[in-house]
Design a protein around this motif. Structure first.
Motif, PDB file in Angstrom:
ATOM      1  N   ALA A  35     -19.443 -71.163 -15.410  1.00  0.00           N
ATOM      2  CA  ALA A  35     -18.754 -72.408 -14.848  1.00  0.00           C
ATOM      3  C   ALA A  35     -19.542 -72.124 -13.505  1.00  0.00           C
ATOM      4  O   ALA A  35     -19.073 -73.885 -12.307  1.00  0.00           O
ATOM      5  CB  ALA A  35     -17.674 -72.289 -14.508  1.00  0.00           C
ATOM      6  N   GLY A  36     -20.514 -71.270 -12.474  1.00  0.00           N
ATOM      7  CA  GLY A  36     -20.689 -72.037 -10.810  1.00  0.00           C
ATOM      8  C   GLY A  36     -20.392 -71.888 -10.252  1.00  0.00           C
ATOM      9  O   GLY A  36     -19.837 -71.703  -8.709  1.00  0.00           O
ATOM     10  N   SER A  37     -18.409 -71.508 -10.129  1.00  0.00           N
ATOM     11  CA  SER A  37     -17.796 -71.297  -9.451  1.00  0.00           C
ATOM     12  C   SER A  37     -17.235 -70.175  -8.551  1.00  0.00           C
ATOM     13  O   SER A  37     -16.239 -68.925  -9.215  1.00  0.00           O
ATOM     14  CB  SER A  37     -16.258 -71.763  -9.278  1.00  0.00           C
ATOM     15  N   ASP A  38     -16.842 -69.790  -7.634  1.00  0.00           N
ATOM     16  CA  ASP A  38     -17.529 -68.127  -6.928  1.00  0.00           C
ATOM     17  C   ASP A  38     -15.531 -68.546  -6.984  1.00  0.00           C
ATOM     18  O   ASP A  38     -14.848 -67.171  -7.150  1.00  0.00           O
ATOM     19  CB  ASP A  38     -17.853 -68.144  -5.412  1.00  0.00           C
ATOM     20  N   LYS A  39     -14.957 -69.210  -6.473  1.00  0.00           N
ATOM     21  CA  LYS A  39     -13.600 -69.254  -5.950  1.00  0.00           C
ATOM     22  C   LYS A  39     -12.505 -68.988  -7.346  1.00  0.00           C
ATOM     23  O   LYS A  39     -12.082 -68.475  -7.224  1.00  0.00           O
ATOM     24  CB  LYS A  39     -13.241 -70.808  -5.567  1.00  0.00           C
ATOM     25  N   LEU A  40     -13.184 -69.406  -8.188  1.00  0.00           N
ATOM     26  CA  LEU A  40     -12.874 -69.283  -9.807  1.00  0.00           C
ATOM     27  C   LEU A  40     -12.283 -68.397 -10.090  1.00  0.00           C
ATOM     28  O   LEU A  40     -11.815 -67.237 -10.429  1.00  0.00           O
ATOM     29  CB  LEU A  40     -12.574 -70.293 -11.034  1.00  0.00           C
ATOM     30  N   LEU A  41     -13.657 -67.196 -10.030  1.00  0.00           N
ATOM     31  CA  LEU A  41     -14.412 -65.556 -10.192  1.00  0.00           C
ATOM     32  C   LEU A  41     -12.782 -65.606  -8.891  1.00  0.00           C
ATOM     33  O   LEU A  41     -12.851 -64.399  -9.925  1.00  0.00           O
ATOM     34  CB  LEU A  41     -15.354 -65.375  -9.832  1.00  0.00           C
ATOM     35  N   GLU A  42     -12.650 -65.422  -7.836  1.00  0.00           N
ATOM     36  CA  GLU A  42     -11.796 -65.181  -6.769  1.00  0.00           C
ATOM     37  C   GLU A  42     -10.468 -64.935  -7.156  1.00  0.00           C
ATOM     38  O   GLU A  42     -10.266 -64.078  -7.297  1.00  0.00           O
ATOM     39  CB  GLU A  42     -12.205 -65.387  -5.989  1.00  0.00           C
ATOM     40  N   LEU A  43      -9.999 -66.037  -8.042  1.00  0.00           N
ATOM     41  CA  LEU A  43      -8.597 -66.276  -8.221  1.00  0.00           C
ATOM     42  C   LEU A  43      -8.494 -65.499  -9.834  1.00  0.00           C
ATOM     43  O   LEU A  43      -7.458 -64.976  -9.785  1.00  0.00           O
ATOM     44  CB  LEU A  43      -8.374 -67.960  -8.298  1.00  0.00           C
ATOM     45  N   PHE A  44      -9.651 -65.306 -10.663  1.00  0.00           N
ATOM     46  CA  PHE A  44      -9.243 -64.652 -11.373  1.00  0.00           C
ATOM     47  C   PHE A  44      -8.918 -63.639 -11.674  1.00  0.00           C
ATOM     48  O   PHE A  44      -8.248 -63.057 -11.988  1.00  0.00           O
ATOM     49  CB  PHE A  44     -10.513 -65.158 -12.595  1.00  0.00           C
ATOM     50  N   ASP A  45      -9.654 -62.364 -10.932  1.00  0.00           N
ATOM     51  CA  ASP A  45     -10.184 -61.300 -10.216  1.00  0.00           C
ATOM     52  C   ASP A  45      -7.887 -61.086  -9.996  1.00  0.00           C
ATOM     53  O   ASP A  45      -7.433 -60.277 -10.052  1.00  0.00           O
ATOM     54  CB  ASP A  45     -11.087 -61.133  -9.616  1.00  0.00           C
ATOM     55  N   TYR A  46      -8.171 -62.065  -8.770  1.00  0.00           N
ATOM     56  CA  TYR A  46      -6.598 -62.025  -8.235  1.00  0.00           C
ATOM     57  C   TYR A  46      -6.203 -61.919  -8.979  1.00  0.00           C
ATOM     58  O   TYR A  46      -4.733 -60.546  -9.453  1.00  0.00           O
ATOM     59  CB  TYR A  46      -6.698 -62.796  -6.897  1.00  0.00           C
ATOM     60  N   LEU A  47      -5.884 -62.987 -10.214  1.00  0.00           N
ATOM     61  CA  LEU A  47      -4.485 -63.132 -10.711  1.00  0.00           C
ATOM     62  C   LEU A  47      -4.619 -61.864 -11.550  1.00  0.00           C
ATOM     63  O   LEU A  47      -3.361 -61.188 -12.550  1.00  0.00           O
ATOM     64  CB  LEU A  47      -4.866 -64.336 -11.302  1.00  0.00           C
ATOM     65  N   LEU A  48      -5.630 -61.309 -12.288  1.00  0.00           N
ATOM     66  CA  LEU A  48      -5.821 -60.090 -13.353  1.00  0.00           C
ATOM     67  C   LEU A  48      -5.151 -59.237 -12.624  1.00  0.00           C
ATOM     68  O   LEU A  48      -4.073 -58.162 -13.285  1.00  0.00           O
ATOM     69  CB  LEU A  48      -7.475 -60.004 -13.937  1.00  0.00           C
ATOM     70  N   ALA A  49      -5.196 -59.150 -11.275  1.00  0.00           N
ATOM     71  CA  ALA A  49      -5.397 -57.493 -10.671  1.00  0.00           C
ATOM     72  C   ALA A  49      -3.891 -57.690 -10.741  1.00  0.00           C
ATOM     73  O   ALA A  49      -2.879 -56.604 -10.692  1.00  0.00           O
ATOM     74  CB  ALA A  49      -5.553 -57.467  -9.265  1.00  0.00           C
ATOM     75  N   LYS A  50      -2.869 -58.606 -10.121  1.00  0.00           N
ATOM     76  CA  LYS A  50      -1.769 -59.111 -10.256  1.00  0.00           C
ATOM     77  C   LYS A  50      -0.608 -58.653 -10.920  1.00  0.00           C
ATOM     78  O   LYS A  50       0.248 -58.918 -11.073  1.00  0.00           O
ATOM     79  CB  LYS A  50      -1.606 -59.821  -9.703  1.00  0.00           C
ATOM     80  N   SER A  51      -1.396 -59.836 -12.208  1.00  0.00           N
ATOM     81  CA  SER A  51      -0.599 -59.607 -13.643  1.00  0.00           C
ATOM     82  C   SER A  51      -0.328 -58.366 -13.807  1.00  0.00           C
ATOM     83  O   SER A  51       0.652 -57.923 -15.092  1.00  0.00           O
ATOM     84  CB  SER A  51      -1.591 -60.740 -14.720  1.00  0.00           C
ATOM     85  N   ILE A  52      -1.898 -57.477 -14.366  1.00  0.00           N
ATOM     86  CA  ILE A  52      -1.838 -56.324 -14.831  1.00  0.00           C
ATOM     87  C   ILE A  52      -0.651 -55.129 -13.347  1.00  0.00           C
ATOM     88  O   ILE A  52      -0.002 -54.299 -14.490  1.00  0.00           O
ATOM     89  CB  ILE A  52      -2.910 -55.564 -14.160  1.00  0.00           C
ATOM     90  N   ALA A  53      -1.051 -55.489 -12.699  1.00  0.00           N
ATOM     91  CA  ALA A  53       0.663 -54.783 -11.956  1.00  0.00           C
ATOM     92  C   ALA A  53       2.323 -55.236 -11.727  1.00  0.00           C
ATOM     93  O   ALA A  53       2.999 -54.986 -11.569  1.00  0.00           O
ATOM     94  CB  ALA A  53       0.054 -54.780 -10.229  1.00  0.00           C
ATOM     95  N   GLY A  54       2.332 -56.717 -13.318  1.00  0.00           N
ATOM     96  CA  GLY A  54       3.076 -57.153 -13.406  1.00  0.00           C
ATOM     97  C   GLY A  54       3.634 -57.914 -12.007  1.00  0.00           C
ATOM     98  O   GLY A  54       5.034 -58.205 -12.392  1.00  0.00           O
ATOM     99  N   GLU A  55       3.327 -58.506 -11.055  1.00  0.00           N
ATOM    100  CA  GLU A  55       3.446 -59.518 -10.176  1.00  0.00           C
ATOM    101  C   GLU A  55       3.449 -60.988 -10.339  1.00  0.00           C
ATOM    102  O   GLU A  55       1.974 -60.594 -11.044  1.00  0.00           O
ATOM    103  CB  GLU A  55       3.176 -58.468  -8.830  1.00  0.00           C
ATOM    104  N   SER A  56       3.916 -61.934 -10.306  1.00  0.00           N
ATOM    105  CA  SER A  56       3.671 -63.109 -10.102  1.00  0.00           C
ATOM    106  C   SER A  56       3.447 -64.114  -9.001  1.00  0.00           C
ATOM    107  O   SER A  56       4.720 -63.548  -8.366  1.00  0.00           O
ATOM    108  CB  SER A  56       4.538 -64.035 -10.837  1.00  0.00           C
ATOM    109  N   PRO A  57       2.270 -64.164  -8.174  1.00  0.00           N
ATOM    110  CA  PRO A  57       2.401 -64.584  -6.962  1.00  0.00           C
ATOM    111  C   PRO A  57       2.412 -66.276  -6.284  1.00  0.00           C
ATOM    112  O   PRO A  57       2.430 -66.558  -7.325  1.00  0.00           O
ATOM    113  CB  PRO A  57       0.895 -64.248  -5.946  1.00  0.00           C
TER     114      PRO A  57
END
Length: 447
Positions: free
Chosen positions: A26-48
């Motif tokens: 998709a070529g969007s660094d912002k989307l990748l950053e958002l995806f990685d951030y949400l993945l880490a939070k979701s694995i930790a059981g958090e919803s920011p």
């Protein structure tokens, strides 16, 4: 419980690894950053929250005291759509972002979704003997064939290629919030004729006046300063009016947006032209409906810079820059002895200042506006606007001649269709003319 959490975390990680190549494409660094951030939070059981995402995932994008961030919502929407598309195209575990929550969640694929009878049929098939299975297979094949024919018929009947037209295709893929801007007009009041009243005011109480040389209450103040003899006879009543053609066009636009695949996710706001702000022009996709006389300068200025057409001071005609052709509405100069016979509808699409999209459905007069409101959802008419790479990227304009009989539109004919020149519209202000809010030589244009 801890073992189950770890298993879910492993499945999230595996599903994320499968979908990450699509995000990279998709070529969007912002989307990748958002995806990685949400993945880490979701694995930790958090919803920011939105504010957490803005401050932690996108450093510097959170505003002090501001509980919402439109950039976060836009990116969440784009990521949600991309995940849904990949889930439809892939097999195994899928990821989704639940509506109203900012986390990644496993979404198991259900191949029988939408066919609730299929699961029961499969269960019966597994428990049946060999002879019964043959009958079940025959029934299943027959039912599946009928269902396929029904679905195909429904698709051919109900799904029109509106999103495939040059007018709507790039807009439908945008994923941004949408602001519908409708033309409105400022009116001030003239008091009873008498001392201090403006010339021409009649008795019987205040009279509301629309004067094209006084488009805002700020211009009324300037008018009063330049005409002190009439200052006491003009009063700001804080009144705006909207034409019937504008209301009709907004109604048609609402039905048209419901036919676009992305409309179910879009955040749509409706504002008057007098309420439009630069922030809207920057942060959202814009759809304008109205007459040229009601178009805000935030849209009119860039449009006329990109177009080779010029708008007359009376706002009743468009002309080619070289003067070879003039498109003039006769709906603004009617008398009891004449009926309107000709007007013009104008359609345009162009990129906005921040990669967003702007669509315009405009009329020179009320008849032209009514026709523009019909054209915006007319697939057959819109398909006449040939789709080219230049039009999709840089935008285009189209002019339709509208034949009328009084208040009734008879037909519309496409007479102009060409790309816009938007290369430097948002980066070059050009020569700024001398500011003259009130032209003392202007003709009387009051209504």
């Amino acid at each position: 419980m801890a073992s189950e959490d770890k298993t879910d975390g492993d499945r999230l990680s595996r599903a994320a690894a499968n979908i990450r190549p699509a995000l990279e494409e998709a070529g969007s660094d912002k989307l990748l950053e958002l995806f990685d951030y949400l993945l880490a939070k979701s694995i930790a059981g958090e919803s920011p929250s939105e504010q957490q995402i803005a401050s932690e995932a996108f450093l510097g994008e959170s505003a002090a005291g501001n509980s919402s961030n439109p950039n976060v919502r836009v990116r969440i929407h784009r990521l949600r759509k991309l995940l849904a598309a990949e889930c439809d195209a892939d097999s195994g575990d899928c990821l989704e972002i639940p509506v109203g929550d900012y986390c990644l969640r496993l979404a198991e694929r259900d191949d029988t979704k939408g066919l609730p009878w299929m699961g029961d049929l499969i269960a019966r098939f597994r428990s049946a003997d060999a002879r019964s299975r043959k009958v079940t297979i025959g029934i299943a094949v027959g039912v599946a064939l009928v269902a396929t024919l029904i679905v195909a018929a429904l698709l051919n009947r109900n799904v029109e290629p509106l999103s495939g037209t040059v007018m709507w295709q790039s807009f439908d893929r945008s994923g941004r919030p949408v602001t519908i801007v409708f033309g409105d007009y400022y009116m001030f009041a003239e008091l009873d004729a008498g001392e201090g009243a403006s010339e021409g005011a009649s008795g019987g109480g205040p009279r509301l006046v629309w004067d094209r040389t006084v488009p805002t209450r700020e211009d009324l103040t300037i008018y009063q300063i330049l005409n002190p003899a009439n200052a006491d006879g003009t009063v700001d009543f804080n009144q705006q009016f909207v034409s019937a053609g504008t209301i009709q066009a907004i109604s048609n636009l609402r039905k048209t947006l419901a036919r676009l695949p992305s409309s179910r996710y879009a955040n749509v706001n409706l504002v008057a032209a007098s309420q439009m702000t630069p922030e809207m022009l920057r942060d959202t996709d814009i759809i304008f409906v109205g007459q040229f006389s009601g178009m805000p300068v935030l849209l009119k200025d860039p449009l006329l810079r990109a177009s080779s057409l010029t708008l007359s001071p009376q706002l009743d005609s468009l002309s080619e820059a070289d003067g070879t052709e003039r498109y003039r509405s006769d709906g603004m100069s009617l008398t009891d002895e004449r009926i309107g016979r000709r007007d013009y509808a104008y359609l345009a699409a162009m990129p906005g200042p921040a990669g967003n999209r702007i669509l315009m459905f405009v009329g020179l007069g009320e008849a032209g506006l009514r026709e523009a409101g019909e054209l915006l959802g007319d697939v057959q008419q819109l398909q006449e606007l040939a789709s080219t790479a230049d039009k999709i990227e840089d935008g285009f304009e189209g002019v339709y001649r509208v034949r009328t009989i009084g208040e009734v539109n008879v037909n519309a004919t496409l007479i102009l269709d060409r790309p816009l020149d938007t290369e430097s519209v948002w980066d070059d202000s050009g020569e700024v003319p001398l500011y003259r809010p009130i032209d003392p030589d202007a003709a009387n244009v009051r209504e």
